[in-house]
Design a protein around this motif. Structure first.
Motif, mmCIF file in Angstrom:
data_model
loop_
_atom_site.group_PDB
_atom_site.id
_atom_site.type_symbol
_atom_site.label_atom_id
_atom_site.label_comp_id
_atom_site.label_asym_id
_atom_site.label_seq_id
_atom_site.Cartn_x
_atom_site.Cartn_y
_atom_site.Cartn_z
ATOM 1 N N UNK A 110 66.385 42.761 -54.199
ATOM 2 C CA UNK A 110 66.770 41.880 -53.099
ATOM 3 C C UNK A 110 65.837 42.168 -51.932
ATOM 4 N N UNK A 111 65.291 41.108 -51.340
ATOM 5 C CA UNK A 111 64.315 41.276 -50.250
ATOM 6 C C UNK A 111 64.738 40.418 -49.065
ATOM 7 N N UNK A 112 64.693 40.978 -47.845
ATOM 8 C CA UNK A 112 65.180 40.251 -46.668
ATOM 9 C C UNK A 112 64.161 39.286 -46.054
ATOM 10 N N UNK A 113 63.728 38.326 -46.860
ATOM 11 C CA UNK A 113 62.932 37.211 -46.339
ATOM 12 C C UNK A 113 62.949 36.103 -47.378
ATOM 13 N N UNK A 114 62.457 34.951 -46.981
ATOM 14 C CA UNK A 114 62.308 33.834 -47.907
ATOM 15 C C UNK A 114 60.926 33.957 -48.549
ATOM 16 N N UNK A 115 60.873 34.733 -49.613
ATOM 17 C CA UNK A 115 59.588 34.945 -50.286
ATOM 18 C C UNK A 115 58.995 33.605 -50.714
ATOM 19 N N UNK A 116 57.664 33.444 -50.666
ATOM 20 C CA UNK A 116 56.648 34.496 -50.500
ATOM 21 C C UNK A 116 56.364 34.902 -49.056
ATOM 22 N N UNK A 117 57.135 34.415 -48.099
ATOM 23 C CA UNK A 117 56.926 34.838 -46.712
ATOM 24 C C UNK A 117 57.373 36.288 -46.516
ATOM 25 N N UNK A 165 65.774 41.317 -33.837
ATOM 26 C CA UNK A 165 65.673 41.722 -35.244
ATOM 27 C C UNK A 165 67.017 42.211 -35.796
ATOM 28 N N UNK A 166 67.812 42.849 -34.948
ATOM 29 C CA UNK A 166 69.099 43.402 -35.399
ATOM 30 C C UNK A 166 70.135 42.302 -35.671
ATOM 31 N N UNK A 167 70.228 41.321 -34.762
ATOM 32 C CA UNK A 167 71.218 40.253 -34.980
ATOM 33 C C UNK A 167 70.824 39.385 -36.168
ATOM 34 N N UNK A 168 69.536 39.141 -36.317
ATOM 35 C CA UNK A 168 69.059 38.349 -37.449
ATOM 36 C C UNK A 168 69.301 39.110 -38.755
ATOM 37 N N UNK A 169 69.016 40.404 -38.739
ATOM 38 C CA UNK A 169 69.236 41.227 -39.934
ATOM 39 C C UNK A 169 70.700 41.211 -40.355
#
Length: 194
Positions: A110-117, A165-169
């Motif tokens: 699981x990766x915290x972005x919309x890959x490939x971004x 970054x914290x609220x988005x995370x």
């Protein structure tokens, strides 16, 4: 149908691990969590898994003379647990190509972005710096390249004008906890392949 045997690899508190453990408690879920491995003995997630009656193991890379030797040791743990699928959940280590090829098509992350971004680290700060309108998370097959494997599922969240970054995370993490169990379900049920 036999449930697929799953090991989760963590380096920290294991919040995505907890989401997978909870999902696997459903009698119709096609996977069972049989072990949790960490490269850090102090990882809080090991305590969580042990409290659920799940086998745990930790090994320190510093005890091995090479990355290959450490990956071989991890592989031996997974084989002892008779694992079908490996789920990476905040496992902060890049595997050797040999290890990835051994588990090809049966190891997901699981990766915290919309890959490939935004492959790699600091995804939320990078997304905010780029002023994107939406961000999110991806579950993907692991390949030798960093965060390059085929995507299984993605979830999007809007980026708000006052986000840090914290609220988005925090908002992305809610979606991670929903998305990862669904992606594992699809893989264990044979609905997706790389």
């Amino acid at each position: 149908m036999r449930r697929k045997r799953v090991a989760i690899l963590i380096s920290g508190r294991g919040s995505n691990m907890s989401a997978l453990i909870e999902a696997a408690k459903a009698p119709d879920y096609p996977a069972e969590i049989v072990g949790v491995f960490s490269n850090r003995a102090a990882a809080k997630g090991l305590e969580t898994a042990a409290a659920e009656g799940i086998a745990t193991k930790s090994l320190a890379q510093s005890s091995y003379e090479s990355r290959e030797a450490f990956d071989d040791a991890i592989g031996q743990v997974l084989e002892a647990w008779q694992v079908d699928i490996v789920c990476l959940a905040g496992f902060m280590r890049i595997f050797t190509p040999r290890f990835v090829e051994r588990w090809q098509g049966r190891i997901i992350n699981i990766h915290p972005s919309l890959l490939p971004l935004y492959r790699g680290l600091d995804t939320h700060a990078r997304a905010l710096a780029d002023k994107v309108a939406e961000h999110g998370c991806s579950v993907h097959f692991v390949t030798p390249g960093l965060d390059e494997g085929p995507v299984i599922l993605q979830a999007k969240v809007p980026v708000l004008s006052d986000d840090t970054p914290e609220t988005l995370a925090a908002r992305v993490l809610v979606e991670e906890h929903r998305l990862y169990p669904e992606a594992l379900r699809k893989l264990a049920a044979g609905e997706v392949r790389p």
